[in-house]
Design a protein around this motif. Sequence first.
Motif, PDB file in Angstrom:
ATOM      1  N   HIS A  12       0.858  -1.184   0.000  1.00  0.00           N
ATOM      2  CA  HIS A  12       0.000   0.000   0.000  1.00  0.00           C
ATOM      3  C   HIS A  12       0.895   1.235   0.000  1.00  0.00           C
ATOM      4  CE1 HIS A  12      -3.375   2.664   0.779  1.00  0.00           C
ATOM      5  NE2 HIS A  12      -2.692   3.190   1.793  1.00  0.00           N
ATOM      6  N   ASN A  13       0.889   1.922  -1.133  1.00  0.00           N
ATOM      7  CA  ASN A  13       1.666   3.161  -1.283  1.00  0.00           C
ATOM      8  C   ASN A  13       3.156   2.957  -0.984  1.00  0.00           C
ATOM      9  OD1 ASN A  13      -0.645   4.524  -2.019  1.00  0.00           O
ATOM     10  ND2 ASN A  13      -0.991   5.432   0.006  1.00  0.00           N
ATOM     11  N   CYS A  15       5.466   2.197  -3.670  1.00  0.00           N
ATOM     12  CA  CYS A  15       5.811   1.982  -5.066  1.00  0.00           C
ATOM     13  C   CYS A  15       7.289   1.631  -5.262  1.00  0.00           C
ATOM     14  CB  CYS A  15       5.444   3.208  -5.884  1.00  0.00           C
ATOM     15  SG  CYS A  15       5.835   3.049  -7.643  1.00  0.00           S
ATOM     16  N   SER A  42      -3.677   1.324  -3.367  1.00  0.00           N
ATOM     17  CA  SER A  42      -2.666   2.388  -3.313  1.00  0.00           C
ATOM     18  C   SER A  42      -3.141   3.622  -4.074  1.00  0.00           C
ATOM     19  CB  SER A  42      -1.349   1.891  -3.919  1.00  0.00           C
ATOM     20  OG  SER A  42      -0.776   0.867  -3.145  1.00  0.00           O
ATOM     21  N   THR A  43      -2.666   4.777  -3.618  1.00  0.00           N
ATOM     22  CA  THR A  43      -2.996   6.038  -4.292  1.00  0.00           C
ATOM     23  C   THR A  43      -1.759   6.687  -4.895  1.00  0.00           C
ATOM     24  OG1 THR A  43      -2.789   7.211  -2.177  1.00  0.00           O
ATOM     25  CG2 THR A  43      -4.995   6.474  -2.812  1.00  0.00           C
ATOM     26  N   ASP A  44      -0.609   6.022  -4.828  1.00  0.00           N
ATOM     27  CA  ASP A  44       0.599   6.564  -5.440  1.00  0.00           C
ATOM     28  C   ASP A  44       0.788   5.937  -6.829  1.00  0.00           C
ATOM     29  OD1 ASP A  44       1.331   3.996  -4.838  1.00  0.00           O
ATOM     30  OD2 ASP A  44       3.093   4.504  -3.623  1.00  0.00           O
TER      31      ASP A  44
END
Length: 329
Positions: A12-13, A15, A42-44
Amino acid sequence: MPIEVSVVIPTHNRCDDVEHTIKTLAAIGDFELEIIVVDDASTDRTVPMLEALRSEQRNLKVVTNTRNLGAGRSRNAGFNEVQGQYTIFLDADDLVHPAGLVDMHLAAVTTNADIVLAPFDLSSGVGHPTRDMHGLERRMWARMTELAPDGIFTLGAIPEVMRIANYPWNKLINTRYAQSIGLRFGDTPVHNDVFAHWQTMLQARWIAFTKTNICTHIVPITSGNITNISDKRRLGLFDALEEVEDFFDEKPFLRANYYHHFLSFKVDVLIWASTIIDKAHGADFLYRSKDVLRRVRVSDALRLAEDNPEKAKTFRVLPAILSADLDLA
Protein backbone atom coordinates in the motif's frame (compact mmCIF):
# COMPACT_ATOMS: atom_id res chain seq x y z
CA MET A 1 8.10 -25.75 -15.91
CA PRO A 2 6.19 -26.13 -12.63
CA ILE A 3 6.39 -23.21 -10.23
CA GLU A 4 8.46 -24.07 -7.18
CA VAL A 5 8.08 -20.96 -5.01
CA SER A 6 5.26 -18.41 -4.80
CA VAL A 7 6.08 -15.09 -3.16
CA VAL A 8 3.09 -13.08 -1.92
CA ILE A 9 3.65 -9.37 -1.26
CA PRO A 10 0.90 -7.04 -0.01
CA THR A 11 1.58 -3.37 -0.64
CA HIS A 12 0.00 0.00 0.00
CA ASN A 13 1.67 3.16 -1.28
CA ARG A 14 5.13 1.57 -1.37
CA CYS A 15 5.81 1.98 -5.07
CA ASP A 16 9.60 2.26 -5.03
CA ASP A 17 10.04 -0.35 -2.32
CA VAL A 18 7.90 -3.01 -3.96
CA GLU A 19 9.45 -2.35 -7.36
CA HIS A 20 12.90 -2.98 -5.88
CA THR A 21 11.66 -6.17 -4.19
CA ILE A 22 10.10 -7.48 -7.41
CA LYS A 23 13.26 -6.89 -9.42
CA THR A 24 15.43 -8.49 -6.73
CA LEU A 25 13.24 -11.61 -6.68
CA ALA A 26 12.94 -11.79 -10.46
CA ALA A 27 16.73 -12.05 -10.74
CA ILE A 28 16.77 -15.33 -8.81
CA GLY A 29 17.47 -18.07 -11.33
CA ASP A 30 17.91 -21.06 -9.04
CA PHE A 31 14.29 -22.23 -9.32
CA GLU A 32 11.00 -21.36 -11.02
CA LEU A 33 9.34 -18.59 -9.05
CA GLU A 34 6.14 -16.53 -9.23
CA ILE A 35 5.66 -13.15 -7.59
CA ILE A 36 2.13 -12.21 -6.53
CA VAL A 37 1.74 -8.57 -5.54
CA VAL A 38 -1.52 -7.54 -3.89
CA ASP A 39 -2.05 -3.81 -4.25
CA ASP A 40 -4.15 -2.68 -1.32
CA ALA A 41 -5.84 0.34 -2.94
CA SER A 42 -2.67 2.39 -3.31
CA THR A 43 -3.00 6.04 -4.29
CA ASP A 44 0.60 6.56 -5.44
CA ARG A 45 2.28 5.25 -8.63
CA THR A 46 2.06 1.60 -7.54
CA VAL A 47 -0.66 0.44 -9.96
CA PRO A 48 0.84 1.87 -13.19
CA MET A 49 4.29 0.68 -12.08
CA LEU A 50 2.97 -2.85 -11.58
CA GLU A 51 1.22 -2.82 -14.95
CA ALA A 52 4.44 -1.76 -16.66
CA LEU A 53 6.47 -4.40 -14.83
CA ARG A 54 3.95 -7.10 -15.63
CA SER A 55 4.68 -6.65 -19.33
CA GLU A 56 8.37 -7.25 -18.59
CA GLN A 57 8.19 -9.94 -15.90
CA ARG A 58 6.42 -13.11 -17.05
CA ASN A 59 6.38 -14.42 -13.48
CA LEU A 60 4.58 -11.40 -11.98
CA LYS A 61 0.90 -11.53 -11.03
CA VAL A 62 -1.02 -8.53 -9.74
CA VAL A 63 -4.10 -8.65 -7.53
CA THR A 64 -5.84 -5.32 -7.01
CA ASN A 65 -8.06 -4.50 -4.04
CA THR A 66 -10.77 -1.97 -4.86
CA ARG A 67 -10.62 -0.71 -1.27
CA ASN A 68 -8.04 -0.86 1.48
CA LEU A 69 -8.35 -4.23 3.25
CA GLY A 70 -5.16 -4.35 5.28
CA ALA A 71 -2.13 -6.61 5.08
CA GLY A 72 -3.81 -9.69 6.52
CA ARG A 73 -6.69 -9.89 4.08
CA SER A 74 -4.38 -8.90 1.25
CA ARG A 75 -2.13 -11.85 2.06
CA ASN A 76 -5.18 -14.10 2.03
CA ALA A 77 -6.16 -12.78 -1.40
CA GLY A 78 -2.64 -13.41 -2.69
CA PHE A 79 -2.55 -16.91 -1.23
CA ASN A 80 -5.70 -17.76 -3.17
CA GLU A 81 -3.66 -17.25 -6.36
CA VAL A 82 -0.53 -19.28 -5.56
CA GLN A 83 0.55 -22.13 -7.82
CA GLY A 84 3.97 -22.86 -6.35
CA GLN A 85 4.98 -25.89 -4.33
CA TYR A 86 6.11 -23.56 -1.54
CA THR A 87 4.84 -20.15 -0.42
CA ILE A 88 6.45 -17.25 1.42
CA PHE A 89 4.87 -13.93 2.42
CA LEU A 90 7.14 -10.89 2.23
CA ASP A 91 6.60 -7.25 3.19
CA ALA A 92 6.88 -4.68 0.42
CA ASP A 93 9.42 -2.49 2.23
CA ASP A 94 11.77 -5.16 3.54
CA LEU A 95 15.08 -5.82 1.79
CA VAL A 96 14.95 -9.42 0.62
CA HIS A 97 18.20 -11.40 0.44
CA PRO A 98 18.05 -13.83 -2.51
CA ALA A 99 20.55 -16.23 -0.96
CA GLY A 100 18.24 -16.60 2.01
CA LEU A 101 15.31 -17.65 -0.16
CA VAL A 102 17.52 -20.01 -2.18
CA ASP A 103 18.68 -21.70 1.03
CA MET A 104 15.11 -21.97 2.34
CA HIS A 105 13.99 -23.64 -0.88
CA LEU A 106 16.93 -26.03 -0.79
CA ALA A 107 16.11 -26.98 2.80
CA ALA A 108 12.46 -27.51 1.89
CA VAL A 109 13.11 -29.86 -1.03
CA THR A 110 15.83 -31.84 0.76
CA THR A 111 13.94 -32.32 4.05
CA ASN A 112 10.30 -32.32 2.87
CA ALA A 113 9.49 -30.16 5.89
CA ASP A 114 6.13 -28.40 6.20
CA ILE A 115 7.87 -25.18 7.25
CA VAL A 116 11.38 -23.81 6.83
CA LEU A 117 12.41 -21.04 9.21
CA ALA A 118 15.04 -18.43 8.36
CA PRO A 119 16.82 -15.75 10.39
CA PHE A 120 16.81 -12.05 9.54
CA ASP A 121 18.38 -8.79 10.55
CA LEU A 122 16.89 -5.37 11.31
CA SER A 123 17.37 -1.79 10.20
CA SER A 124 15.69 1.59 10.53
CA GLY A 125 15.82 2.07 6.75
CA VAL A 126 17.91 2.04 3.61
CA GLY A 127 21.27 3.58 4.38
CA HIS A 128 20.96 2.89 8.10
CA PRO A 129 23.15 0.26 9.77
CA THR A 130 21.77 -3.24 10.26
CA ARG A 131 21.53 -4.96 13.60
CA ASP A 132 21.05 -8.59 14.57
CA MET A 133 17.61 -10.08 15.12
CA HIS A 134 16.00 -9.96 18.56
CA GLY A 135 17.59 -11.77 21.48
CA LEU A 136 14.84 -14.41 21.63
CA GLU A 137 15.42 -15.29 17.97
CA ARG A 138 19.16 -15.54 18.51
CA ARG A 139 18.59 -17.90 21.41
CA MET A 140 16.14 -19.99 19.38
CA TRP A 141 18.58 -20.38 16.49
CA ALA A 142 21.29 -21.45 18.91
CA ARG A 143 18.83 -23.90 20.45
CA MET A 144 17.82 -25.36 17.09
CA THR A 145 21.45 -25.67 16.03
CA GLU A 146 22.29 -27.49 19.26
CA LEU A 147 19.34 -29.90 19.31
CA ALA A 148 18.82 -30.39 15.56
CA PRO A 149 22.29 -30.24 13.93
CA ASP A 150 20.87 -31.78 10.74
CA GLY A 151 18.55 -28.80 10.34
CA ILE A 152 15.17 -30.48 10.85
CA PHE A 153 13.07 -31.34 13.91
CA THR A 154 9.55 -31.98 15.16
CA LEU A 155 7.67 -29.47 17.25
CA GLY A 156 7.66 -31.87 20.17
CA ALA A 157 11.47 -31.86 20.18
CA ILE A 158 11.86 -28.06 20.40
CA PRO A 159 8.40 -26.66 21.27
CA GLU A 160 9.77 -23.34 22.52
CA VAL A 161 10.55 -22.42 18.90
CA MET A 162 6.93 -21.30 18.61
CA ARG A 163 7.83 -18.22 20.62
CA ILE A 164 9.90 -16.73 17.79
CA ALA A 165 8.55 -13.53 16.27
CA ASN A 166 5.12 -14.04 14.71
CA TYR A 167 6.27 -12.65 11.37
CA PRO A 168 5.01 -14.00 8.03
CA TRP A 169 8.29 -13.60 6.15
CA ASN A 170 10.50 -15.83 8.31
CA LYS A 171 8.74 -18.98 7.04
CA LEU A 172 8.69 -20.83 3.72
CA ILE A 173 5.60 -23.04 3.88
CA ASN A 174 4.70 -26.12 1.87
CA THR A 175 1.68 -24.89 -0.09
CA ARG A 176 -0.30 -28.12 0.15
CA TYR A 177 0.24 -28.17 3.89
CA ALA A 178 -0.89 -24.54 4.16
CA GLN A 179 -3.99 -25.28 2.11
CA SER A 180 -4.78 -28.40 4.14
CA ILE A 181 -4.90 -26.45 7.40
CA GLY A 182 -6.78 -23.51 5.87
CA LEU A 183 -3.97 -21.01 6.35
CA ARG A 184 -5.48 -17.63 7.15
CA PHE A 185 -4.22 -14.24 8.24
CA GLY A 186 -6.35 -12.08 10.52
CA ASP A 187 -8.42 -9.03 9.66
CA THR A 188 -6.96 -6.70 12.28
CA PRO A 189 -4.87 -3.66 11.23
CA VAL A 190 -2.05 -4.85 13.52
CA HIS A 191 -1.02 -8.33 14.68
CA ASN A 192 -2.81 -9.92 11.71
CA ASP A 193 0.01 -12.47 11.43
CA VAL A 194 -0.37 -13.88 14.97
CA PHE A 195 -3.04 -16.48 14.17
CA ALA A 196 -1.29 -17.64 10.99
CA HIS A 197 1.95 -18.14 12.92
CA TRP A 198 0.44 -20.36 15.61
CA GLN A 199 -1.85 -22.14 13.15
CA THR A 200 1.05 -23.20 10.93
CA MET A 201 3.63 -23.93 13.63
CA LEU A 202 1.33 -26.00 15.84
CA GLN A 203 0.24 -28.38 13.09
CA ALA A 204 3.53 -28.89 11.25
CA ARG A 205 4.89 -32.44 11.12
CA TRP A 206 8.47 -31.39 10.39
CA ILE A 207 10.14 -27.99 10.76
CA ALA A 208 13.46 -27.17 9.10
CA PHE A 209 15.66 -24.11 9.49
CA THR A 210 18.49 -22.31 7.73
CA LYS A 211 21.22 -19.96 8.91
CA THR A 212 21.07 -17.48 6.00
CA ASN A 213 19.13 -14.26 6.53
CA ILE A 214 15.97 -14.06 4.43
CA CYS A 215 15.68 -10.28 4.66
CA THR A 216 16.50 -7.06 6.44
CA HIS A 217 13.29 -6.11 8.21
CA ILE A 218 12.78 -2.35 8.09
CA VAL A 219 11.40 -0.73 11.25
CA PRO A 220 11.40 3.04 10.64
CA ILE A 221 11.56 5.32 13.66
CA THR A 222 8.25 6.99 12.75
CA SER A 223 4.82 6.91 14.33
CA GLY A 224 3.25 5.92 11.01
CA ASN A 225 5.00 2.56 10.90
CA ILE A 226 2.76 -0.36 11.84
CA THR A 227 5.14 -1.44 14.62
CA ASN A 228 4.76 1.97 16.25
CA ILE A 229 0.97 2.31 15.97
CA SER A 230 -0.26 3.49 19.37
CA ASP A 231 -3.89 4.49 18.76
CA LYS A 232 -7.11 2.45 18.95
CA ARG A 233 -5.88 0.10 16.22
CA ARG A 234 -3.43 -1.42 18.71
CA LEU A 235 -6.43 -2.93 20.50
CA GLY A 236 -6.64 -5.31 17.52
CA LEU A 237 -4.07 -7.33 19.44
CA PHE A 238 -6.88 -8.76 21.56
CA ASP A 239 -8.86 -9.95 18.55
CA ALA A 240 -5.71 -11.68 17.32
CA LEU A 241 -5.12 -13.34 20.69
CA GLU A 242 -8.76 -14.44 20.92
CA GLU A 243 -8.44 -16.17 17.52
CA VAL A 244 -5.58 -18.26 18.85
CA GLU A 245 -7.47 -18.94 22.08
CA ASP A 246 -10.42 -20.25 20.04
CA PHE A 247 -8.05 -22.43 18.03
CA PHE A 248 -6.62 -24.00 21.17
CA ASP A 249 -10.12 -24.60 22.52
CA GLU A 250 -10.87 -26.63 19.40
CA LYS A 251 -7.65 -28.68 19.71
CA PRO A 252 -7.46 -30.28 23.21
CA PHE A 253 -4.27 -32.22 22.45
CA LEU A 254 -2.46 -29.11 21.26
CA ARG A 255 -3.70 -27.15 24.26
CA ALA A 256 -2.50 -29.78 26.72
CA ASN A 257 0.97 -29.88 25.20
CA TYR A 258 1.67 -26.40 23.86
CA TYR A 259 -0.66 -23.75 25.29
CA HIS A 260 1.85 -22.75 27.97
CA HIS A 261 4.19 -21.58 25.18
CA PHE A 262 1.40 -19.38 23.84
CA LEU A 263 0.81 -18.10 27.37
CA SER A 264 4.48 -17.14 27.58
CA PHE A 265 4.14 -15.27 24.29
CA LYS A 266 0.94 -13.63 25.50
CA VAL A 267 2.64 -12.31 28.63
CA ASP A 268 5.46 -10.82 26.56
CA VAL A 269 3.28 -9.24 23.88
CA LEU A 270 0.87 -7.70 26.41
CA ILE A 271 3.74 -6.09 28.30
CA TRP A 272 5.27 -4.81 25.05
CA ALA A 273 1.96 -3.42 23.75
CA SER A 274 1.21 -1.73 27.08
CA THR A 275 4.27 0.45 26.50
CA ILE A 276 3.06 1.37 22.99
CA ILE A 277 -0.66 2.12 23.41
CA ASP A 278 -1.54 5.78 23.98
CA LYS A 279 -3.02 6.96 27.26
CA ALA A 280 -6.43 7.61 25.71
CA HIS A 281 -6.89 3.86 25.26
CA GLY A 282 -5.03 2.65 28.33
CA ALA A 283 -8.15 1.80 30.34
CA ASP A 284 -9.61 -0.18 27.43
CA PHE A 285 -6.31 -1.99 27.01
CA LEU A 286 -6.21 -3.00 30.69
CA TYR A 287 -9.86 -4.15 30.65
CA ARG A 288 -9.32 -6.30 27.58
CA SER A 289 -6.06 -7.67 28.98
CA LYS A 290 -7.87 -8.92 32.06
CA ASP A 291 -10.61 -10.35 29.85
CA VAL A 292 -8.21 -12.37 27.68
CA LEU A 293 -6.28 -13.56 30.74
CA ARG A 294 -9.49 -15.10 32.10
CA ARG A 295 -9.20 -17.75 29.41
CA VAL A 296 -6.08 -19.16 31.04
CA ARG A 297 -6.84 -22.36 32.94
CA VAL A 298 -5.19 -23.48 36.17
CA SER A 299 -3.57 -26.35 34.28
CA ASP A 300 -2.10 -23.84 31.81
CA ALA A 301 -0.55 -21.77 34.58
CA LEU A 302 0.85 -24.86 36.31
CA ARG A 303 2.43 -26.05 33.06
CA LEU A 304 4.00 -22.63 32.55
CA ALA A 305 5.41 -22.77 36.10
CA GLU A 306 7.03 -26.13 35.31
CA ASP A 307 8.51 -24.95 32.03
CA ASN A 308 9.42 -21.36 32.85
CA PRO A 309 9.19 -20.42 36.57
CA GLU A 310 10.32 -16.82 35.99
CA LYS A 311 7.68 -16.23 33.32
CA ALA A 312 5.07 -17.81 35.60
CA LYS A 313 5.97 -15.26 38.31
CA THR A 314 5.49 -12.46 35.77
CA PHE A 315 2.14 -13.93 34.74
CA ARG A 316 0.90 -13.92 38.33
CA VAL A 317 1.53 -10.18 38.70
CA LEU A 318 0.79 -9.24 35.08
CA PRO A 319 -2.25 -7.00 35.78
CA ALA A 320 -0.14 -4.93 38.17
CA ILE A 321 2.67 -4.65 35.61
CA LEU A 322 0.23 -3.55 32.90
CA SER A 323 -1.44 -1.04 35.25
CA ALA A 324 1.95 0.51 36.01
CA ASP A 325 2.95 0.63 32.32
CA LEU A 326 -0.37 2.27 31.48
CA ASP A 327 -0.08 4.69 34.40
CA LEU A 328 -3.34 3.33 35.84
CA ALA A 329 -1.95 1.94 39.09
